[in-house]
Design an enzyme around this catalytic site. Structure first.
Site, PDB file in Angstrom:
ATOM      1  N   ASN A   1     -28.649  -5.840 -18.877  1.00  0.00           N
ATOM      2  CA  ASN A   1     -28.403  -5.940 -17.576  1.00  0.00           C
ATOM      3  C   ASN A   1     -27.305  -4.864 -17.227  1.00  0.00           C
ATOM      4  O   ASN A   1     -26.108  -4.880 -17.552  1.00  0.00           O
ATOM      5  CB  ASN A   1     -27.543  -7.347 -17.122  1.00  0.00           C
ATOM      6  CG  ASN A   1     -27.394  -7.551 -15.745  1.00  0.00           C
ATOM      7  OD1 ASN A   1     -27.543  -6.611 -15.014  1.00  0.00           O
ATOM      8  ND2 ASN A   1     -26.691  -8.478 -15.471  1.00  0.00           N
ATOM      9  N   TRP A   2     -27.886  -3.816 -16.632  1.00  0.00           N
ATOM     10  CA  TRP A   2     -27.181  -2.480 -16.352  1.00  0.00           C
ATOM     11  C   TRP A   2     -26.062  -2.949 -15.168  1.00  0.00           C
ATOM     12  O   TRP A   2     -25.093  -2.128 -14.960  1.00  0.00           O
ATOM     13  CB  TRP A   2     -27.750  -1.447 -16.144  1.00  0.00           C
ATOM     14  CG  TRP A   2     -28.340  -0.655 -17.436  1.00  0.00           C
ATOM     15  CD1 TRP A   2     -28.390  -1.205 -18.576  1.00  0.00           C
ATOM     16  CD2 TRP A   2     -29.265   0.322 -17.463  1.00  0.00           C
ATOM     17  NE1 TRP A   2     -29.121  -0.330 -19.551  1.00  0.00           N
ATOM     18  CE2 TRP A   2     -29.613   0.656 -18.752  1.00  0.00           C
ATOM     19  CE3 TRP A   2     -29.896   1.198 -16.587  1.00  0.00           C
ATOM     20  CZ2 TRP A   2     -30.465   1.686 -19.341  1.00  0.00           C
ATOM     21  CZ3 TRP A   2     -30.809   2.277 -16.926  1.00  0.00           C
ATOM     22  CH2 TRP A   2     -30.953   2.527 -18.349  1.00  0.00           C
ATOM     23  N   LYS A   3     -26.294  -3.669 -14.399  1.00  0.00           N
ATOM     24  CA  LYS A   3     -25.507  -4.142 -13.214  1.00  0.00           C
ATOM     25  C   LYS A   3     -25.341  -2.805 -12.297  1.00  0.00           C
ATOM     26  O   LYS A   3     -26.517  -2.034 -12.306  1.00  0.00           O
ATOM     27  CB  LYS A   3     -24.058  -4.697 -13.552  1.00  0.00           C
ATOM     28  CG  LYS A   3     -24.185  -5.899 -14.353  1.00  0.00           C
ATOM     29  CD  LYS A   3     -22.864  -6.584 -14.537  1.00  0.00           C
ATOM     30  CE  LYS A   3     -23.186  -7.718 -15.592  1.00  0.00           C
ATOM     31  NZ  LYS A   3     -21.868  -8.505 -15.857  1.00  0.00           N
TER      32      LYS A   3
ATOM     33  N   HIS B   1     -27.874 -14.563 -10.792  1.00  0.00           N
ATOM     34  CA  HIS B   1     -26.592 -14.099 -11.713  1.00  0.00           C
ATOM     35  C   HIS B   1     -25.345 -14.467 -10.870  1.00  0.00           C
ATOM     36  O   HIS B   1     -25.342 -14.526  -9.632  1.00  0.00           O
ATOM     37  CB  HIS B   1     -26.870 -12.553 -11.632  1.00  0.00           C
ATOM     38  CG  HIS B   1     -25.734 -12.127 -12.915  1.00  0.00           C
ATOM     39  ND1 HIS B   1     -24.479 -12.022 -12.636  1.00  0.00           N
ATOM     40  CD2 HIS B   1     -25.925 -11.815 -14.122  1.00  0.00           C
ATOM     41  CE1 HIS B   1     -23.733 -11.508 -13.677  1.00  0.00           C
ATOM     42  NE2 HIS B   1     -24.531 -11.448 -14.666  1.00  0.00           N
TER      43      HIS B   1
ATOM     44  N   GLU C   1     -22.719 -13.240 -10.494  1.00  0.00           N
ATOM     45  CA  GLU C   1     -22.197 -12.303  -9.506  1.00  0.00           C
ATOM     46  C   GLU C   1     -22.705 -12.242  -8.281  1.00  0.00           C
ATOM     47  O   GLU C   1     -22.201 -12.180  -7.179  1.00  0.00           O
ATOM     48  CB  GLU C   1     -22.159 -10.656 -10.039  1.00  0.00           C
ATOM     49  CG  GLU C   1     -21.249 -10.619 -11.352  1.00  0.00           C
ATOM     50  CD  GLU C   1     -21.782  -9.677 -12.460  1.00  0.00           C
ATOM     51  OE1 GLU C   1     -22.468  -8.855 -12.150  1.00  0.00           O
ATOM     52  OE2 GLU C   1     -20.995  -9.875 -13.663  1.00  0.00           O
TER      53      GLU C   1
ATOM     54  N   GLU D   1     -25.296 -18.648 -19.010  1.00  0.00           N
ATOM     55  CA  GLU D   1     -24.029 -17.594 -19.057  1.00  0.00           C
ATOM     56  C   GLU D   1     -22.830 -18.052 -18.429  1.00  0.00           C
ATOM     57  O   GLU D   1     -22.592 -18.232 -17.337  1.00  0.00           O
ATOM     58  CB  GLU D   1     -24.547 -16.069 -18.041  1.00  0.00           C
ATOM     59  CG  GLU D   1     -25.558 -15.560 -18.394  1.00  0.00           C
ATOM     60  CD  GLU D   1     -25.519 -14.327 -18.113  1.00  0.00           C
ATOM     61  OE1 GLU D   1     -25.472 -13.291 -18.810  1.00  0.00           O
ATOM     62  OE2 GLU D   1     -25.583 -13.842 -16.683  1.00  0.00           O
TER      63      GLU D   1
ATOM     64  N   GLY E   1     -18.172 -10.277 -19.363  1.00  0.00           N
ATOM     65  CA  GLY E   1     -17.335  -9.136 -18.915  1.00  0.00           C
ATOM     66  C   GLY E   1     -15.809  -9.528 -19.332  1.00  0.00           C
ATOM     67  O   GLY E   1     -14.940  -8.717 -19.026  1.00  0.00           O
TER      68      GLY E   1
ATOM     69  N   SER F   1     -20.585 -11.368 -22.977  1.00  0.00           N
ATOM     70  CA  SER F   1     -19.712 -10.618 -23.849  1.00  0.00           C
ATOM     71  C   SER F   1     -20.472 -10.561 -25.183  1.00  0.00           C
ATOM     72  O   SER F   1     -19.916 -10.846 -26.223  1.00  0.00           O
ATOM     73  CB  SER F   1     -18.211 -10.977 -24.016  1.00  0.00           C
ATOM     74  OG  SER F   1     -17.641 -10.898 -22.905  1.00  0.00           O
TER      75      SER F   1
ATOM     76  N   GLY G   1     -24.601  -7.500 -20.758  1.00  0.00           N
ATOM     77  CA  GLY G   1     -24.149  -6.568 -19.854  1.00  0.00           C
ATOM     78  C   GLY G   1     -23.611  -5.138 -20.511  1.00  0.00           C
ATOM     79  O   GLY G   1     -24.202  -4.339 -20.766  1.00  0.00           O
ATOM     80  N   GLY G   2     -22.378  -5.207 -20.800  1.00  0.00           N
ATOM     81  CA  GLY G   2     -21.331  -4.103 -21.214  1.00  0.00           C
ATOM     82  C   GLY G   2     -22.169  -3.592 -22.449  1.00  0.00           C
ATOM     83  O   GLY G   2     -22.378  -2.406 -22.371  1.00  0.00           O
TER      84      GLY G   2
HETATM   85  P1  PGA Z   1     -21.533  -8.823 -20.510  1.00  0.00           P
HETATM   86  O1  PGA Z   1     -22.535  -9.442 -19.072  1.00  0.00           O
HETATM   87  O2  PGA Z   1     -22.431  -8.686 -21.636  1.00  0.00           O
HETATM   88  O3  PGA Z   1     -20.723  -7.571 -19.946  1.00  0.00           O
HETATM   89  O4  PGA Z   1     -20.391 -10.011 -20.353  1.00  0.00           O
HETATM   90  C1  PGA Z   1     -23.393 -10.350 -19.055  1.00  0.00           C
HETATM   91  C2  PGA Z   1     -24.150 -10.382 -17.953  1.00  0.00           C
HETATM   92  O5  PGA Z   1     -23.456 -10.677 -16.916  1.00  0.00           O
HETATM   93  O6  PGA Z   1     -25.227 -10.831 -17.664  1.00  0.00           O
END
Ligand code: PGA
Length: 256
Positions: free
Chosen positions: A9-11, A96, A98, A168, A174, A214, A235-236
């Site tokens: 997930n590149w966001k 998600h 967010e 999640e 994050g 994470s 994500g990251g």
């Molecule tokens: P993260 O993000 O790996 O940076 O914690 C995961 C996500 O939001 O899907």
């Protein structure tokens, strides 16, 4: 046997054509030959066409990070699932945290999007998870139960089988604070029990439940070793080809 799925997930962190191309060309070479993991890159809308050209004829699939619940209409700034289908998008992340927290998406709205995605043959990756305060108040199971009931309301067995669930915990996204494999597995088991009650055992045992929050190359294998964790939403660590490859390799190794 559930095939693990790793979603990158590149966001809004990666998305220019140039940087996307560089990352993906490197990833293509690294994951060539991996067959026991579904690999999906969920990129910003503006770069989806570009990455389609780069990823066609590879084992990496394309996902969007959101979509609207209608195919067409006066919805300034929104993206129709028809547009996504038309350019070769296969997966779509829905709900998600967010989107839920920053853009006020409710379970009812996510349910509408989910029904639409399924009707259009887009494969949804639906996120659920609790906030830190909810966890500390001992409310994790209540939150998960509510989300499972409301987000997946009125889904048929055939529909839920096409859906990927991403657990999640919001406190782990994050933050560098991953859930321990035991903590994550406990919730994954609980989710599967809820799915047994809502559908049946066979159906529940066939649904893929990813963990997200994470995930890094050094914790991926321990998480994926757990029986009920079927890969991850990353994500990251999905921004660089090397770290994402390490995580994909961990899923490949622990395929059960
Ligand atoms: P993260 O993000 O790996 O940076 O914690 C995961 C996500 O939001 O899907």
């Amino acid at each position: 046997m559930r095939k693990p799925i790793i979603g990158g997930n590149w966001k809004m962190n990666r998305g220019t054509p140039k940087e996307s191309k560089k990352m993906l060309e490197s990833l293509i070479l690294l994951v060539k030959g991996i067959k026991s993991v579904d690999i999906v890159i969920c990129a910003p809308f503006t770069v989806l066409t570009t990455i389609y050209e780069i990823l066609k004829n590879t084992n990496i699939k394309i996902g969007a990070q959101n979509m609207h619940f209608e195919e067409k209409g006066a919805y300034t700034g929104e993206i129709s699932p028809t547009f996504l289908k038309d350019i070769g998008v296969e997966y779509v992340i829905l709900g998600h945290s967010e989107r839920r927290d920053i853009f006020n998406e409710s379970d009812a709205l996510i349910n509408k999007k989910l029904k639409k995605a399924l009707s259009m043959d887009l494969k949804p990756i639906v996120c659920i998870g609790e906030h830190l305060e909810e966890k500390e108040a001992g409310k994790t199971n209540d939150i998960i139960k509510y989300q499972i009931n409301e987000t997946f309301k009125n889904l048929t067995k055939e529909e839920i089988l096409k859906t990927v669930i991403a657990y999640e915990p919001i406190w782990a996204i994050g933050t560098g604070k991953t859930a321990t494999p035991e903590q994550a597995e406990e919730i994954h088991i609980f989710i599967r029990e809820l799915l047994i009650r809502k559908f049946d055992k066979e159906t529940a045992n066939s649904i893929r439940i990813q963990y997200g929050g994470s995930i890094k190359p050094d914790n991926a294998e321990d998480l994926f070793n757990k029986r009920n964790i079927d890969g991850g939403l990353v994500g990251g660590a999905s921004l660089e080809s090397d770290s994402l490859f390490q995580i994909i390799k961990a899923a490949d190794k622990t395929y059960k």
